[in-house]
Motif scaffolding. Structure first.
Motif, PDB file in Angstrom:
ATOM      1  N   THR A  98      -5.140   3.638  -8.791  1.00 27.11           N
ATOM      2  CA  THR A  98      -6.041   4.025  -7.428  1.00 27.11           C
ATOM      3  C   THR A  98      -6.895   3.262  -7.558  1.00 27.11           C
ATOM      4  O   THR A  98      -7.100   2.813  -5.993  1.00 27.11           O
ATOM      5  CB  THR A  98      -6.986   5.145  -7.928  1.00 27.11           C
ATOM      6  OG1 THR A  98      -6.268   6.252  -8.577  1.00 27.11           O
ATOM      7  CG2 THR A  98      -7.855   6.133  -6.530  1.00 27.11           C
TER       8      THR A  98
ATOM      9  N   SER B 146       1.106  -0.961  -0.288  1.00 33.44           N
ATOM     10  CA  SER B 146      -0.210  -0.214  -0.270  1.00 33.44           C
ATOM     11  C   SER B 146       0.660   1.053  -0.369  1.00 33.44           C
ATOM     12  O   SER B 146       0.619   2.262  -0.919  1.00 33.44           O
ATOM     13  CB  SER B 146      -1.297  -0.285   1.204  1.00 33.44           C
ATOM     14  OG  SER B 146      -0.686   0.001   2.096  1.00 33.44           O
TER      15      SER B 146
ATOM     16  N   ASP C 130      -2.880   2.753  11.098  1.00 39.57           N
ATOM     17  CA  ASP C 130      -2.032   3.689  11.262  1.00 39.57           C
ATOM     18  C   ASP C 130      -1.152   3.729  12.491  1.00 39.57           C
ATOM     19  O   ASP C 130      -0.095   4.070  12.394  1.00 39.57           O
ATOM     20  CB  ASP C 130      -2.818   5.250  10.875  1.00 39.57           C
ATOM     21  CG  ASP C 130      -2.986   5.314   9.504  1.00 39.57           C
ATOM     22  OD1 ASP C 130      -2.530   4.746   8.893  1.00 39.57           O
ATOM     23  OD2 ASP C 130      -4.426   6.230   9.082  1.00 39.57           O
TER      24      ASP C 130
ATOM     25  N   HIS D 262       1.945   1.913  -3.750  1.00 39.16           N
ATOM     26  CA  HIS D 262       0.200   2.339  -4.619  1.00 39.16           C
ATOM     27  C   HIS D 262       0.666   3.708  -3.554  1.00 39.16           C
ATOM     28  O   HIS D 262      -0.394   4.619  -4.771  1.00 39.16           O
ATOM     29  CB  HIS D 262      -0.616   1.398  -4.082  1.00 39.16           C
ATOM     30  CG  HIS D 262      -0.521   0.377  -4.857  1.00 39.16           C
ATOM     31  ND1 HIS D 262      -0.981   0.285  -5.748  1.00 39.16           N
ATOM     32  CD2 HIS D 262      -0.516  -1.043  -4.200  1.00 39.16           C
ATOM     33  CE1 HIS D 262      -0.529  -0.759  -6.218  1.00 39.16           C
ATOM     34  NE2 HIS D 262      -0.634  -2.459  -5.556  1.00 39.16           N
ATOM     35  N   ASP D 263       0.487   4.078  -2.695  1.00 36.33           N
ATOM     36  CA  ASP D 263       0.542   5.417  -1.788  1.00 36.33           C
ATOM     37  C   ASP D 263       1.252   6.256  -2.415  1.00 36.33           C
ATOM     38  O   ASP D 263       0.535   7.144  -3.849  1.00 36.33           O
ATOM     39  CB  ASP D 263       0.546   5.523  -0.198  1.00 36.33           C
ATOM     40  CG  ASP D 263      -0.971   5.071  -0.158  1.00 36.33           C
ATOM     41  OD1 ASP D 263      -2.319   4.471  -0.661  1.00 36.33           O
ATOM     42  OD2 ASP D 263      -0.338   4.954   1.023  1.00 36.33           O
ATOM     43  N   GLU D 264       2.357   5.473  -3.161  1.00 35.27           N
ATOM     44  CA  GLU D 264       3.476   6.854  -3.713  1.00 35.27           C
ATOM     45  C   GLU D 264       3.053   7.325  -5.171  1.00 35.27           C
ATOM     46  O   GLU D 264       3.484   7.774  -5.184  1.00 35.27           O
ATOM     47  CB  GLU D 264       4.752   5.846  -3.097  1.00 35.27           C
ATOM     48  CG  GLU D 264       5.091   6.264  -1.591  1.00 35.27           C
ATOM     49  CD  GLU D 264       5.513   8.297  -0.979  1.00 35.27           C
ATOM     50  OE1 GLU D 264       6.164   8.706  -2.060  1.00 35.27           O
ATOM     51  OE2 GLU D 264       4.682   7.541  -0.372  1.00 35.27           O
TER      52      GLU D 264
ATOM     53  N   VAL E 228       0.255   6.775  -6.621  1.00 33.41           N
ATOM     54  CA  VAL E 228      -0.807   7.905  -6.526  1.00 33.41           C
ATOM     55  C   VAL E 228      -0.223   9.135  -6.506  1.00 33.41           C
ATOM     56  O   VAL E 228      -0.438  10.341  -7.362  1.00 33.41           O
ATOM     57  CB  VAL E 228      -2.309   7.317  -5.555  1.00 33.41           C
ATOM     58  CG1 VAL E 228      -2.884   8.505  -5.387  1.00 33.41           C
ATOM     59  CG2 VAL E 228      -2.534   5.958  -6.453  1.00 33.41           C
ATOM     60  N   ALA E 229       0.042   9.479  -5.617  1.00 32.88           N
ATOM     61  CA  ALA E 229       0.792  11.476  -5.603  1.00 32.88           C
ATOM     62  C   ALA E 229       1.888  11.335  -6.310  1.00 32.88           C
ATOM     63  O   ALA E 229       1.731  12.875  -6.869  1.00 32.88           O
ATOM     64  CB  ALA E 229       1.797  10.603  -3.653  1.00 32.88           C
TER      65      ALA E 229
ATOM     66  N   ARG F 159      -5.425  -2.641   4.406  1.00 34.04           N
ATOM     67  CA  ARG F 159      -4.609  -1.849   5.288  1.00 34.04           C
ATOM     68  C   ARG F 159      -4.631  -2.005   6.426  1.00 34.04           C
ATOM     69  O   ARG F 159      -5.355  -2.553   6.711  1.00 34.04           O
ATOM     70  CB  ARG F 159      -5.704  -0.351   4.466  1.00 34.04           C
ATOM     71  CG  ARG F 159      -6.416  -0.131   3.619  1.00 34.04           C
ATOM     72  CD  ARG F 159      -5.364   0.450   2.342  1.00 34.04           C
ATOM     73  NE  ARG F 159      -4.665   1.681   2.783  1.00 34.04           N
ATOM     74  CZ  ARG F 159      -3.881   2.866   2.634  1.00 34.04           C
ATOM     75  NH1 ARG F 159      -3.693   2.428   1.022  1.00 34.04           N
ATOM     76  NH2 ARG F 159      -3.883   3.033   2.369  1.00 34.04           N
TER      77      ARG F 159
ATOM     78  N   ALA G  29      -5.066   0.569  -5.306  1.00 35.51           N
ATOM     79  CA  ALA G  29      -4.905   0.785  -4.162  1.00 35.51           C
ATOM     80  C   ALA G  29      -6.322   0.435  -2.763  1.00 35.51           C
ATOM     81  O   ALA G  29      -5.681  -0.137  -1.972  1.00 35.51           O
ATOM     82  CB  ALA G  29      -4.210   2.126  -3.904  1.00 35.51           C
ATOM     83  N   LYS G  30      -6.933   0.147  -3.780  1.00 38.28           N
ATOM     84  CA  LYS G  30      -8.372   0.060  -2.835  1.00 38.28           C
ATOM     85  C   LYS G  30      -9.093  -1.263  -2.978  1.00 38.28           C
ATOM     86  O   LYS G  30      -9.573  -1.978  -1.450  1.00 38.28           O
ATOM     87  CB  LYS G  30      -9.477   0.825  -3.830  1.00 38.28           C
ATOM     88  CG  LYS G  30      -9.963   2.321  -3.269  1.00 38.28           C
ATOM     89  CD  LYS G  30     -11.211   2.198  -4.449  1.00 38.28           C
ATOM     90  CE  LYS G  30     -11.202   4.642  -4.549  1.00 38.28           C
ATOM     91  NZ  LYS G  30     -12.148   4.588  -5.279  1.00 38.28           N
TER      92      LYS G  30
END
Length: 55
Positions: free
Chosen positions: A42, A3, A53, A6-8, A10-11, A50, A45-46
């Motif tokens: 995206t 994740s 945090d 994937h987040d990186e 997307v950014a 997850r 990533a969904k």
């Protein structure tokens, strides 16, 4: 861990799209590809589980 990548991604795609949109002589094919990559990343990533945090 996946994740994070994937987040990186997307950014990064959002940053590249924003830079491309502000360019008056932008390459429309590149812009369309970036939008496609963003949508694909995206969606991926969904689907990933997850972790909370607060580890």
């Amino acid at each position: 861990m996946n994740s994070f990548f994937h987040d990186e991604n997307v950014a990064l795609y959002r940053k590249l799209i924003a830079e491309n949109e502000s360019n008056p002589s932008r390459d429309e094919d590149r812009h369309a590809m970036l939008l496609t990559l963003l949508a694909e990343e995206t969606a991926k990533a969904k689907q990933l589980p997850r972790l909370p945090d607060a580890w």
